[in-house]
Design an enzyme around this catalytic site. Structure first.
Site, PDB file in Angstrom:
ATOM      1  N   HIS A 200       2.251  70.001   0.247  1.00 18.66           N
ATOM      2  CA  HIS A 200       1.273  69.289  -0.581  1.00 18.66           C
ATOM      3  C   HIS A 200       1.476  67.790  -0.491  1.00 18.66           C
ATOM      4  O   HIS A 200       1.067  67.056  -1.375  1.00 18.66           O
ATOM      5  CB  HIS A 200       1.386  69.734  -2.043  1.00 18.66           C
ATOM      6  CG  HIS A 200       1.166  71.203  -2.208  1.00 18.66           C
ATOM      7  ND1 HIS A 200       2.210  72.102  -2.306  1.00 18.66           N
ATOM      8  CD2 HIS A 200       0.031  71.933  -2.234  1.00 18.66           C
ATOM      9  CE1 HIS A 200       1.717  73.328  -2.408  1.00 18.66           C
ATOM     10  NE2 HIS A 200       0.392  73.250  -2.367  1.00 18.66           N
TER      11      HIS A 200
ATOM     12  N   ASP B 128      -0.636  46.336  44.683  1.00 18.67           N
ATOM     13  CA  ASP B 128       0.514  47.065  45.237  1.00 18.67           C
ATOM     14  C   ASP B 128       0.210  47.751  46.556  1.00 18.67           C
ATOM     15  O   ASP B 128       0.985  48.573  47.033  1.00 18.67           O
ATOM     16  CB  ASP B 128       1.014  48.112  44.227  1.00 18.67           C
ATOM     17  CG  ASP B 128      -0.008  49.224  44.017  1.00 18.67           C
ATOM     18  OD1 ASP B 128      -1.162  49.077  44.491  1.00 18.67           O
ATOM     19  OD2 ASP B 128       0.336  50.237  43.380  1.00 18.67           O
TER      20      ASP B 128
ATOM     21  N   SER C  10      -3.044  56.738  45.348  1.00 15.69           N
ATOM     22  CA  SER C  10      -4.109  57.547  45.939  1.00 15.69           C
ATOM     23  C   SER C  10      -4.107  57.373  47.458  1.00 15.69           C
ATOM     24  O   SER C  10      -4.580  58.233  48.175  1.00 15.69           O
ATOM     25  CB  SER C  10      -5.463  57.212  45.323  1.00 15.69           C
ATOM     26  OG  SER C  10      -5.571  55.832  45.146  1.00 15.69           O
TER      27      SER C  10
ATOM     28  N   MET D 189     -10.611  52.019  52.693  1.00 17.99           N
ATOM     29  CA  MET D 189      -9.967  52.249  53.988  1.00 17.99           C
ATOM     30  C   MET D 189     -10.842  53.112  54.896  1.00 17.99           C
ATOM     31  O   MET D 189     -10.755  53.061  56.121  1.00 17.99           O
ATOM     32  CB  MET D 189      -8.603  52.927  53.785  1.00 17.99           C
ATOM     33  CG  MET D 189      -8.692  54.303  53.142  1.00 17.99           C
ATOM     34  SD  MET D 189      -7.158  54.814  52.342  1.00 17.99           S
ATOM     35  CE  MET D 189      -6.310  55.587  53.675  1.00 17.99           C
TER      36      MET D 189
ATOM     37  N   GLY E 265      -4.393  76.460  -3.239  1.00 13.95           N
ATOM     38  CA  GLY E 265      -5.196  75.271  -3.005  1.00 13.95           C
ATOM     39  C   GLY E 265      -5.770  75.252  -1.600  1.00 13.95           C
ATOM     40  O   GLY E 265      -5.262  75.897  -0.690  1.00 13.95           O
ATOM     41  N   SER E 266      -6.856  74.493  -1.414  1.00 17.45           N
ATOM     42  CA  SER E 266      -7.372  74.262  -0.063  1.00 17.45           C
ATOM     43  C   SER E 266      -6.516  73.171   0.581  1.00 17.45           C
ATOM     44  O   SER E 266      -5.691  72.540  -0.068  1.00 17.45           O
ATOM     45  CB  SER E 266      -8.832  73.824  -0.132  1.00 17.45           C
ATOM     46  OG  SER E 266      -9.621  74.870  -0.656  1.00 17.45           O
TER      47      SER E 266
END
Length: 575
Positions: A221, A403, A446, A495, A56-57
């Site tokens: 299946h 923060d 960052s 900054m 089967g596919s």
């Protein structure tokens, strides 16, 4: 409701999928009027055995992805999860016979429909005088008591394609290939586990699983498995799978023992992320090696799927050196992975990390009094930032995640702890480098990365000399690095605004006879004015740039912090 699928039509799924594979692979051709894919160099197979498989596919890349020199000659595909038509199987057998092959081996997975249809086609072909043999592969290790239907054919079938293909490529005859393949098939087992079901195009999911359950021992299946188990860690699930597969009381177990050599396949059933696949592969290697099993080769990827089923199957095949040679033999099949012909077990998996470079004695080192003064400057910067924590957080709540103060305090505490360990390095370049490492490690966010970049770059000009022009150059270098990697420019409300304003004033240090404090005082005042001016700016970089400017009536917390740091430095130097 039915599942979402990217298809053109439910009816045309299998045809379109096979057409796509053939369209993108010049080594394949379709057999006109049939859902059959064949090697495009069929005529080069004169005098050799042809190998056909299929089913089967919905199991892509199986089976058509395994067509190629050294693997399958051709594949017959049914509709999704449906056995292929007898007429198409027969057409494929005739096509390879016409090309001058000396016999055909059908590799069939053990499902009733496949056995019947391939069997019928075989009988008809033999009646036409074409030598055809058939091997039925059942590698499922799920069922502890054997059913009359026998074991289902699963991902282990791909290993059979490989072994049979290598033998055929080497010119071995039909009877000998059939005999060898039947032997190999007995030394193999596969077990599947899934987090949920899959759905055939145009249909609902085939079974339902509650949020805390996984299905063990299911086929390909969408049919349910042997039992449901509680959700557990990858390690626990892999252990359970391997226990089940190798349990000698299980009628369908693989006889793997300590000292055995195996090929291991970790197969994605179609919908698992590659992240999870890697975690499962790691768990399987550790678990098998912990049992004293030697993993000769490991194949990790999608080999035989069940549409979008989010699960995996593990296959173990017992191997010796001659069998490994067949596994390692070359193939052009696109879905066969590029496996190194080296044992997995016993290989060194780690390389020693390079040592940190030794710090050279610095020619610009200054005396003890200057080192003390540096410590005083740093202490003042730290106490300033700790005092500003709540103010900076409040400013940051208007524009960011609230923060900024916490991040700067974290940096201040880290520097404070470090100063307790002893006096700071005597040379400015080493001091800035050490601070950059400290901030990158401890400050986070960052801001940590930006200060780290600034300080790393600023340290470079100070390695040679520490005159006022060198300090001005250090400021320039730091600002340049910040702009290059942080993608902010003056006026973007970050900054950088404060630091850049100060940097403009510090250019005066480059003139002969410049006064340190006079210039620095001007620079600090200008930085404070610039920080205040960020009130009226639209954010062009950083997190605040995602917020409409209407809500930003406060100055930028990063700019305020940077100006405060400069002020703290000035105050200590003035005293």
């Amino acid at each position: 409701q039915t599942s979402k699928k990217l298809v053109n039509s439910v009816a045309g799924c299998a045809d379109d999928a096979l057409a796509g594979l053939v369209a993108c692979n010049p080594n394949l051709q379709l057999l006109q009027g049939h859902r059959v894919a064949l090697r495009s160099d069929l005529d080069s197979l004169k005098g050799r055995v042809a190998l056909l498989s299929g089913g089967g596919s919905g199991h892509e890349p199986a089976h058509a992805g395994f067509i190629g020199k050294g693997m399958l000659t051709g594949v017959v595909a049914g509709a999704v999860f449906t056995s292929p038509a007898v007429g198409s199987i027969l057409a494929a057998i005739r096509a390879v016979a016409e090309a001058g092959t000396v016999g055909t081996l059908l590799v069939v997975k053990n499902y009733t429909g496949d056995r019947l249809n391939f069997g019928l086609a075989r009988e008809q072909a033999r009646a036409e005088g074409i030598p055809v043999e058939m091997v039925v592969i059942g590698d499922d290790s799920a069922f502890t008591v054997l059913k009359k239907a026998g074991r289902r054919g699963l991902c282990g079938t791909v290993l059979i394609h490989k072994v049979a293909g290598a033998l055929a490529e080497a010119g071995v005859g039909l009877e000998e290939i059939t005999k060898q393949v039947n032997m190999v098939a007995k030394a193999m087992g596969t077990l599947g586990v899934s987090l949920s079901s899959c759905s055939v195009p145009g249909s609902k999911p085939t079974f339902e699983l509650s949020a805390d359950e996984v299905e063990l021992g299911l086929g390909i299946h969408g049919e349910a498995g042997v039992r449901r188990i509680k959700m557990a860690t990858a390690d626990e699930i892999v252990k359970l799978m391997l226990d089940h597969m190798t349990d000698t009381t299980n009628a369908s177990h693989v006889p793997v023992q300590p000292g055995s050599s195996v090929v291991m396949m970790v197969n994605n059933l179609g919908g698992l992320s590659f992240l999870e696949l890697g975690i499962i592969a790691d768990a399987a290697v550790r678990s098998l090696e912990g049992r004293g099993v030697k993993i000769a080769r490991a194949l990790v990827g999608t080999f035989m799927s069940a549409l979008e089923m989010p699960g995996i199957s593990l296959t173990l095949l017992l191997v010796d050196e001659p069998l490994l040679k067949l596994i390692d033999a070359e193939t052009t099949a696109v879905a066969w992975p590029n496996v190194a012909a080296v044992s997995i077990t016993g290989r060194k998996r780690n390389r020693v990390a390079p040592a940190e470079p030794q710090e050279a004695l610095d020619s610009t080192a200054v005396g003890g009094s200057a080192s003390k003064r540096m410590a005083l400057v740093l202490e003042r910067v730290c106490s300033t930032l700790l005092g500003l924590e709540e103010h900076l957080n409040a400013l940051d709540r208007a524009a960011g995640d609230g923060d900024c103060g916490t991040t700067h305090s974290r940096a201040a505490r880290a520097i404070h702890e470090w100063l307790k360990e002893g006096p700071p390095p005597a040379s400015p370049a080493q001091l800035l480098s050490k601070l950059s490492v400290l901030l990158l490690e401890k400050m986070g966010g960052s801001s940590g990365a930006l200060y780290g970049l600034f300080l790393t770059a600023a340290a470079q000009p100070l390695k040679v000399k520490t005159s006022l022009p060198a300090w001005s150059a250090a400021m320039d270098a730091g600002l340049e690095a910040m702009q290059k990697y942080g993608k902010a420019a003056p006026g973007d409300r970050t900054m950088l605004d404060s630091l850049w304003a100060a940097g403009q004033e510090l250019q005066a240090w480059k003139s002969p006879g410049a006064d340190l404090l006079q210039v620095l005082t001007k620079a600090v005042k200008r930085a404070e004015a610039a920080a205040e001016a960020t009130k009226n700016m639209e954010a062009g970089a950083g997190r605040a740039s995602y917020i409409s400017s209407a809500r930003l009536e406060q100055p930028d917390p990063g700019a305020v912090a940077a100006a405060a740091i400069l002020r703290a430095i000035l105050e200590v130097l003035q005293s």
